[in-house]
Design a protein around this motif. Structure first.
Motif, PDB file in Angstrom:
ATOM      1  N   LEU A   1      12.660 -10.250  -2.755  1.00  0.00           N
ATOM      2  CA  LEU A   1      13.130 -10.392  -1.255  1.00  0.00           C
ATOM      3  C   LEU A   1      13.473  -9.061  -0.654  1.00  0.00           C
ATOM      4  O   LEU A   1      14.046  -8.036  -1.054  1.00  0.00           O
ATOM      5  N   LYS A   2      12.806  -8.757   0.560  1.00  0.00           N
ATOM      6  CA  LYS A   2      13.439  -7.560   1.251  1.00  0.00           C
ATOM      7  C   LYS A   2      14.880  -7.564   1.743  1.00  0.00           C
ATOM      8  O   LYS A   2      15.444  -6.489   1.993  1.00  0.00           O
ATOM      9  N   SER A   3      15.311  -8.882   1.900  1.00  0.00           N
ATOM     10  CA  SER A   3      16.793  -8.682   2.511  1.00  0.00           C
ATOM     11  C   SER A   3      17.295 -10.065   1.913  1.00  0.00           C
ATOM     12  O   SER A   3      16.329 -11.009   1.596  1.00  0.00           O
ATOM     13  N   PHE A   4      18.682 -10.479   1.842  1.00  0.00           N
ATOM     14  CA  PHE A   4      19.026 -11.866   1.499  1.00  0.00           C
ATOM     15  C   PHE A   4      20.145 -12.081   2.633  1.00  0.00           C
ATOM     16  O   PHE A   4      20.973 -11.355   2.828  1.00  0.00           O
ATOM     17  N   ASP A   5      19.664 -12.912   3.344  1.00  0.00           N
ATOM     18  CA  ASP A   5      20.591 -13.262   4.498  1.00  0.00           C
ATOM     19  C   ASP A   5      21.569 -14.431   4.362  1.00  0.00           C
ATOM     20  O   ASP A   5      22.148 -15.125   5.025  1.00  0.00           O
ATOM     21  N   GLY A   6      21.712 -14.952   2.879  1.00  0.00           N
ATOM     22  CA  GLY A   6      22.788 -15.981   2.546  1.00  0.00           C
ATOM     23  C   GLY A   6      22.021 -17.117   2.326  1.00  0.00           C
ATOM     24  O   GLY A   6      20.990 -17.374   2.746  1.00  0.00           O
ATOM     25  N   ALA A   7      22.860 -18.098   1.962  1.00  0.00           N
ATOM     26  CA  ALA A   7      22.216 -19.382   1.867  1.00  0.00           C
ATOM     27  C   ALA A   7      21.917 -20.159   3.102  1.00  0.00           C
ATOM     28  O   ALA A   7      22.451 -19.856   4.025  1.00  0.00           O
TER      29      ALA A   7
END
Length: 206
Positions: free
Chosen positions: A189-195
């Motif tokens: 993933l390029k970024s993780f924005d949370g659940a």
């Protein structure tokens, strides 16, 4: 048997304990040649077939391995058969690894191939690979459940239980098999924005 049923069998077998052993088959096969890679492989380096240890299966054994794998996990309208996604290569690497557990399985698999050809010649005067699909399935039907296998089929059933595990393990650890399961892990993933908010709300954590 369908793909989902096979997966359920594999999971129940894995939960029950170690893979089965066939002592008579093990005694027929010499240990593999070559050294191992130590405690952990270097996953940053790509290896070619035959590295870091020599492979085991002959052309005739690979043909038999492919036929049997596709009987266990045939192609359907969702995924190709087991041999099309590299399961034979997976099994060849597995039985060629110079570690004790793998050497145990090597004996079971190679002994099981011998058993299949012996049983096939006894019934049909042909090697297993030369049989028509219906005759191949007839033999497999007699060894696909160790609880129902008669005394004469016991070695074959022990082999089949292990080979079914290896086939399913090779298939469902491949990209095609993971997609077939709907497994969404191992994706960068390029970024993780949370659940997602909907998931948090369902868990009472929003």
């Amino acid at each position: 048997m369908d793909r989902r049923t096979t997966l359920k069998w594999v999971m129940s077998i894995a939960a029950a304990g170690p893979l089965v052993r066939a002592g008579r088959a093990r005694a027929r096969t010499p240990p593999p040649a070559g050294g191992g890679y130590g405690t952990d492989p270097d996953l940053s380096v790509s290896s070619r077939p035959g590295e870091p240890w020599p492979l085991t299966l002959t052309a005739a054994q690979r043909k038999l391995a492919a036929l049997l794998s596709d009987l266990i996990l045939p192609a359907d309208d969702v995924s190709p058969g087991a041999s099309a996604v590299g399961v034979v290569d997976f099994i060849d690497e597995w039985v060629s690894a110079p570690y004790s557990d793998f050497q145990r399985d090597r004996g079971v698999v190679l002994g099981g191939f011998l058993w299949l050809d012996e049983e096939s010649r006894r019934r049909f005067d042909l090697d297993f690979s030369a049989l028509d699909p219906a005759s191949q399935r007839a033999i497999c039907d007699d060894i696909c459940d160790e609880r129902r296998a008669g005394k004469a089929m016991r070695d074959g059933a022990r082999f089949f239980a292990l080979y079914r595990d290896l086939t399913a393990g090779g298939f469902y650890s491949s990209p095609v098999g993971r997609k077939d399961l709907g497994y969404a892990g191992n994706v960068p993933l390029k970024s993780f924005d949370g659940a997602p908010a909907a998931v948090l709300a369902k868990l009472g954590l929003a």
